[in-house]
Design a protein around this motif. Structure first.
Motif, PDB file in Angstrom:
ATOM      1  N   HIS A 158       0.866  -1.172   0.000  1.00 40.27           N
ATOM      2  CA  HIS A 158       0.000   0.000   0.000  1.00 40.27           C
ATOM      3  C   HIS A 158       0.905   1.224   0.000  1.00 40.27           C
ATOM      4  N   PRO A 159       0.954   1.958  -1.124  1.00 41.32           N
ATOM      5  CA  PRO A 159       1.877   3.096  -1.225  1.00 41.32           C
ATOM      6  C   PRO A 159       1.542   4.192  -0.215  1.00 41.32           C
ATOM      7  N   GLU A 160       2.595   4.797   0.331  1.00 44.96           N
ATOM      8  CA  GLU A 160       2.410   5.876   1.290  1.00 44.96           C
ATOM      9  C   GLU A 160       1.744   7.072   0.620  1.00 44.96           C
ATOM     10  N   TYR A 161       2.123   7.320  -0.637  1.00 45.77           N
ATOM     11  CA  TYR A 161       1.515   8.383  -1.434  1.00 45.77           C
ATOM     12  C   TYR A 161       1.117   7.782  -2.784  1.00 45.77           C
ATOM     13  N   PRO A 162       0.116   8.358  -3.443  1.00 47.01           N
ATOM     14  CA  PRO A 162      -0.397   7.762  -4.693  1.00 47.01           C
ATOM     15  C   PRO A 162       0.689   7.613  -5.757  1.00 47.01           C
ATOM     16  N   PRO A 163       0.648   6.523  -6.511  1.00 47.11           N
ATOM     17  CA  PRO A 163       1.638   6.322  -7.591  1.00 47.11           C
ATOM     18  C   PRO A 163       1.431   7.267  -8.769  1.00 47.11           C
ATOM     19  N   TRP A 164       0.241   7.878  -8.851  1.00 46.70           N
ATOM     20  CA  TRP A 164      -0.071   8.841  -9.908  1.00 46.70           C
ATOM     21  C   TRP A 164      -1.359   9.563  -9.522  1.00 46.70           C
ATOM     22  N   GLU A 165      -1.674  10.601 -10.262  1.00 41.19           N
ATOM     23  CA  GLU A 165      -2.934  11.311 -10.069  1.00 41.19           C
ATOM     24  C   GLU A 165      -3.868  10.975 -11.226  1.00 41.19           C
ATOM     25  N   GLU A 166      -5.137  10.735 -10.886  1.00 38.00           N
ATOM     26  CA  GLU A 166      -6.102  10.306 -11.899  1.00 38.00           C
ATOM     27  C   GLU A 166      -7.089  11.409 -12.245  1.00 38.00           C
ATOM     28  N   THR A 167      -7.530  11.398 -13.482  1.00 41.65           N
ATOM     29  CA  THR A 167      -8.582  12.290 -13.957  1.00 41.65           C
ATOM     30  C   THR A 167      -9.619  11.446 -14.677  1.00 41.65           C
ATOM     31  N   GLN A 168     -10.886  11.630 -14.331  1.00 42.95           N
ATOM     32  CA  GLN A 168     -11.964  10.871 -14.961  1.00 42.95           C
ATOM     33  C   GLN A 168     -12.770  11.785 -15.868  1.00 42.95           C
ATOM     34  N   TYR A 169     -13.175  11.252 -17.020  1.00 45.62           N
ATOM     35  CA  TYR A 169     -14.023  12.002 -17.940  1.00 45.62           C
ATOM     36  C   TYR A 169     -14.845  11.028 -18.777  1.00 45.62           C
ATOM     37  N   GLN A 170     -15.881  11.554 -19.414  1.00 44.60           N
ATOM     38  CA  GLN A 170     -16.762  10.752 -20.251  1.00 44.60           C
ATOM     39  C   GLN A 170     -16.349  10.883 -21.717  1.00 44.60           C
ATOM     40  N   LEU A 171     -16.233   9.751 -22.375  1.00 46.89           N
ATOM     41  CA  LEU A 171     -15.880   9.735 -23.787  1.00 46.89           C
ATOM     42  C   LEU A 171     -17.079   9.247 -24.586  1.00 46.89           C
ATOM     43  N   GLY A 172     -17.526  10.063 -25.521  1.00 41.85           N
ATOM     44  CA  GLY A 172     -18.671   9.686 -26.342  1.00 41.85           C
ATOM     45  C   GLY A 172     -18.246   9.179 -27.709  1.00 41.85           C
ATOM     46  N   PHE A 173     -18.880   8.108 -28.183  1.00 44.87           N
ATOM     47  CA  PHE A 173     -18.593   7.582 -29.523  1.00 44.87           C
ATOM     48  C   PHE A 173     -19.803   6.816 -30.040  1.00 44.87           C
ATOM     49  N   LYS A 174     -19.797   6.497 -31.316  1.00 44.52           N
ATOM     50  CA  LYS A 174     -20.882   5.749 -31.931  1.00 44.52           C
ATOM     51  C   LYS A 174     -20.454   4.311 -32.177  1.00 44.52           C
ATOM     52  N   THR A 175     -21.369   3.375 -31.921  1.00 42.58           N
ATOM     53  CA  THR A 175     -21.103   1.976 -32.222  1.00 42.58           C
ATOM     54  C   THR A 175     -21.279   1.749 -33.719  1.00 42.58           C
ATOM     55  N   THR A 176     -20.924   0.544 -34.170  1.00 47.54           N
ATOM     56  CA  THR A 176     -21.085   0.225 -35.591  1.00 47.54           C
ATOM     57  C   THR A 176     -22.553   0.247 -36.002  1.00 47.54           C
ATOM     58  N   GLU A 177     -23.479   0.094 -35.022  1.00 47.29           N
ATOM     59  CA  GLU A 177     -24.906   0.164 -35.328  1.00 47.29           C
ATOM     60  C   GLU A 177     -25.419   1.600 -35.331  1.00 47.29           C
ATOM     61  N   GLY A 178     -24.541   2.583 -34.960  1.00 43.30           N
ATOM     62  CA  GLY A 178     -24.937   3.975 -34.965  1.00 43.30           C
ATOM     63  C   GLY A 178     -25.463   4.495 -33.638  1.00 43.30           C
ATOM     64  N   ARG A 179     -25.417   3.684 -32.579  1.00 45.66           N
ATOM     65  CA  ARG A 179     -25.895   4.120 -31.269  1.00 45.66           C
ATOM     66  C   ARG A 179     -24.846   4.973 -30.571  1.00 45.66           C
ATOM     67  N   GLU A 180     -25.313   6.031 -29.894  1.00 46.13           N
ATOM     68  CA  GLU A 180     -24.424   6.883 -29.111  1.00 46.13           C
ATOM     69  C   GLU A 180     -24.118   6.198 -27.783  1.00 46.13           C
ATOM     70  N   VAL A 181     -22.833   6.123 -27.436  1.00 43.32           N
ATOM     71  CA  VAL A 181     -22.417   5.460 -26.196  1.00 43.32           C
ATOM     72  C   VAL A 181     -21.472   6.373 -25.440  1.00 43.32           C
ATOM     73  N   LEU A 182     -21.655   6.437 -24.123  1.00 40.63           N
ATOM     74  CA  LEU A 182     -20.741   7.168 -23.256  1.00 40.63           C
ATOM     75  C   LEU A 182     -19.932   6.174 -22.434  1.00 40.63           C
ATOM     76  N   LYS A 183     -18.642   6.377 -22.399  1.00 45.43           N
ATOM     77  CA  LYS A 183     -17.758   5.476 -21.672  1.00 45.43           C
ATOM     78  C   LYS A 183     -16.906   6.275 -20.695  1.00 45.43           C
ATOM     79  N   LYS A 184     -16.834   5.777 -19.440  1.00 40.31           N
ATOM     80  CA  LYS A 184     -16.005   6.452 -18.452  1.00 40.31           C
ATOM     81  C   LYS A 184     -14.543   6.086 -18.671  1.00 40.31           C
TER      82      LYS A 184
END
Length: 477
Positions: A158-184
């Motif tokens: 268990h690291p005393e301090y974080p090994p890195w800093e994280e940033t979360q965001y939503q990525l939007g894209f279309k599937t091959t069927e044309g549906r809009e999908v959001l991915k974290k």
């Protein structure tokens, strides 16, 4: 599965690693630590071992690879080989530092002293020195992030301090069927960004990688070179790809039985009146496909007869006998084998089947074909036709796509078929998931013509400006 031990251990097994001509082999000793039942669940051909700079297996690295394999029902060892290579590069860097075993788990308050940030800085220096490509550095850093995530999740530390800093965001894209999908998506500040740069003059199509369709003359020249070099198998493999659009793993895992039918049933081609043999490929057929997709290859009648003639030839029979001498009686031999009787490409099913007598050190993934193109075909074409000529075996698939597209374009222009029908045929023949990829082939020629027309037009205007400057400006004081 096992642990390193000493020669005095009564359960010790000796493992010898060759160090090259003139150097004694490096020996180490290990013993199994699993019972017989558990041991049966961990049998893998070509398991990649992460070695340190002393050629000793790195326990944490090997355990990491093993635990990932446990979750796979049909693991592709080439993928895990890449992960092992990236971890070995990290271990090599660690071993060049002071107290590497301590540094691995040392995460102090000062961010730049943590191993993750230090390793990122090391990779950035290699990029700046042009000793490492940005994409390789990005992959290696990603492997280290995944490794540390595994260490923390499995309570190795268990690291005393974080090994890195994280940033979360939503990525939007279309599937091959044309549906809009959001991915974290989670991004870290130790990740290495790679700037994407597209060369509009590269003449490539993005279809499972950047592919360059060869011109008609180039297709003739590479086959001419292959004949001149006397490699029948590489000629037939390339011809099969050019005629069907198959990938190399498909062409190289064709089976003998597929071409022994004395009365094959031929059907009408999708692109005209020519007769074709419909060859099923994918799981259950013995022929490998990308992502285990199931489909049908349309093999021209004349090509099928040529491959049948080859299958029954003395040349092919001799190679199969050498294959049988090594493998024993094989119920489903490959159509194409090297001169030594080894496969050009090992099928997925065969790779997954554990063989205690397996003696190869790497997966057969078409290397003999690629090496032949590099050593013989490309130099031949460069010497006689074009000094800058280059291609890869996968470019032949794109060449097939363009050949079909140009053939069907003529039929559209004559009114024989509609444009929509043309799109459907190209999509089916290329096994595309989406019309978006198919349209890259349909738009390729007009797009390249437009680019060069624009460049040439601007170049003419630019030349007029330069001429004007030469006439109306003085350069002498």
């Amino acid at each position: 599965m096992s642990e390193v031990t000493t020669a005095e251990d009564p359960r010790a097994i000796t493992r010898s690693i060759k160090q090259g001509n003139g150097h004694p082999a490096f020996n180490y000793y290990y013993r199994f630590v699993l019972d017989n039942q558990a041991e049966q669940d961990f049998n893998y051909n070509l398991f990649p071992v992460v070695l340190d700079r002393n050629a000793v297996p790195w326990s944490l690295g090997c355990l990491y690879i093993l635990t990932q394999l446990e979750a796979e029902t049909t693991p592709v060892m080439a993928t895990y080989q890449s992960k092992a290579d990236d971890l070995a590069a990290f271990k090599e860097w660690l071993d060049t530092q002071d107290n590497p075993d301590v540094l691995l788990f040392h995460f102090p308050k000062l961010k730049l002293r943590r191993p993750t940030y230090r390793y990122r800085g090391y990779l950035k220096k290699l990029i700046e020195a042009r000793e490492l490509s940005p994409t390789t550095a990005k992959r290696r850093m990603g492997a280290v992030v995944s490794f540390y995530q595994w260490l923390i999740t499995n309570n190795y530390f268990h690291p005393e301090y974080p090994p890195w800093e994280e940033t979360q965001y939503q990525l939007g894209f279309k599937t091959t069927e044309g549906r809009e999908v959001l991915k974290k998506v989670v991004s870290t500040d130790v990740s290495i960004r790679v700037a994407k740069s597209e060369d509009p003059y590269a003449g490539t199509i993005q279809d499972g990688g950047k592919l360059r369709p060869l011109s008609g003359k180039e297709q003739v020249r590479i086959l001419e070179a292959t004949v001149a070099k006397g490699n029948t198998e590489c000629y037939l493999i390339q011809l099969f790809i050019l005629a069907t659009g198959a990938r190399i793993q498909t062409a190289c895992t064709l089976r003998l039985r597929h071409f022994l039918n004395q009365n094959p049933e031929f059907s009408k081609s999708l692109t005209g009146d020519e007769k074709v043999y419909k060859l099923k490929a994918g799981p259950g057929t013995g022929i490998d496909t990308k992502n285990n997709k199931t489909g049908v290859l349309q093999v021209p009648c004349s090509l099928y007869e040529l491959l049948r003639t080859y299958a029954l030839s003395r040349r092919a029979e001799v190679r199969r006998s050498r294959f049988m001498a090594k493998q024993g009686d094989h119920s489903d031999p490959y159509l194409f084998l090297t001169q030594q009787g080894t496969p050009y490409y090992t099928s997925k099913a065969e790779t997954l089947r554990f063989n205690p007598d397996f003696d190869r050190h790497h997966h057969k993934g078409g290397q003999p074909v690629r090496q032949f193109l590099k050593d013989h075909v490309i130099p031949y074409v460069r010497e006689r036709h074009n000094k800058q000529f280059h291609y890869r075996i996968h470019d032949l698939r794109a060449s097939f796509g363009m050949n079909i597209t140009e053939l069907l374009t003529a039929q559209v222009q004559s009114g024989a078929i509609t444009l929509n029908k043309m799109r459907m045929i190209v999509k089916d023949l290329m096994w595309h998931e989406s019309f978006a990829t198919t349209d890259l082939y349909l738009n390729y020629r007009s797009q390249m013509d437009a680019i060069y027309e624009a460049v040439n037009g601007y170049g003419e205007q630019l030349q007029r400006w330069i001429d004007q400057a030469n006439k109306g400006m003085a350069f002498d004081e």
